[in-house]
Design an enzyme around this catalytic site. Structure first.
Site, PDB file in Angstrom:
ATOM      1  N   ASP A 105       0.808  -1.143   0.072  1.00 21.15           N
ATOM      2  CA  ASP A 105      -0.010   0.151  -0.435  1.00 21.15           C
ATOM      3  C   ASP A 105       0.625   1.065  -0.184  1.00 21.15           C
ATOM      4  O   ASP A 105       1.561   1.766   1.030  1.00 21.15           O
ATOM      5  CB  ASP A 105      -1.188   0.910   1.417  1.00 21.15           C
ATOM      6  N   GLU A 120      -1.574  -1.138  -5.313  1.00 15.91           N
ATOM      7  CA  GLU A 120      -2.868  -0.849  -6.005  1.00 15.91           C
ATOM      8  C   GLU A 120      -2.752   0.040  -6.643  1.00 15.91           C
ATOM      9  O   GLU A 120      -1.314   0.620  -6.771  1.00 15.91           O
ATOM     10  CB  GLU A 120      -2.806  -0.237  -4.235  1.00 15.91           C
ATOM     11  N   ASP A 156      -2.118   1.260   7.317  1.00 15.37           N
ATOM     12  CA  ASP A 156      -1.100   0.036   6.131  1.00 15.37           C
ATOM     13  C   ASP A 156      -0.687  -0.207   5.817  1.00 15.37           C
ATOM     14  O   ASP A 156      -0.884  -1.079   4.609  1.00 15.37           O
ATOM     15  CB  ASP A 156      -0.070   1.377   6.047  1.00 15.37           C
TER      16      ASP A 156
END
Length: 162
Positions: free
Chosen positions: A7, A67, A138
């Site tokens: 992430d 992502e 996170d």
């Protein structure tokens, strides 16, 4: 399949290593690469790339999942995030690890069942799916990206040859 989920963030880049058969998921390790906003961006990018390279060497995942950049009203923030993704993708490519990229909507839909889920809902589902509590949002997001890859990846992605 062992997957490193990432992430991306300019100050906090979450990561999680998941072992999965596509239905059962086990968290092997997770954490956050924390950086100071006072440091110049190029220095933070180098630190993130170095951290990802170390994680790839330590955990030897079969795949990595990241992502995609989400739309941001603040163009400057989106550009910085894109720089971080570039550093992460380059480190993954250097290691020759297969890569999967997923939109935030896809990750949330895969893990929570709802594409507009809140971070707290993602955290709760990561705990439900893995049996492990992850305190960092996170790191939980990174684990969710890894789970998304493990559940949606039909065939191993091509490794990058350099």
């Amino acid at each position: 399949m062992r997957v490193l989920g990432i992430d991306c963030g300019t100050e906090r880049t979450g990561w999680g290593v998941v072992e999965s058969d596509g239905r059962r998921h086990s968290v092997l390790a997770h954490g956050v690469i924390k950086l100071s906003p006072r440091d110049p961006l190029h220095g933070r990018l180098a630190a993130i790339a170095s951290g990802i390279r170390s994680l790839l060497a330590l955990h030897a995942p079969e795949a990595a999942a990241v992502e995609e950049v989400f739309y941001s009203r603040n163009v400057k923030t989106a550009l910085k995030l894109a720089h971080v993704r570039g550093a992460v993708l380059a480190a993954i490519a250097d290691a020759g690890v297969a890569l999967g990229e997923y939109s935030p909507l896809s990750v949330k839909s895969s893990v929570v069942g709802y594409g507009r889920a809140e971070k707290s809902q993602v955290q709760l589902m990561v705990r439900t799916l893995t049996g492990q509590t992850v305190d960092s949002e996170d790191a939980a997001d990174a684990i969710a990206v890894a789970i998304c890859h493990a559940t949606t990846c039909k065939a191993p992605a091509a490794r990058v040859a350099i």
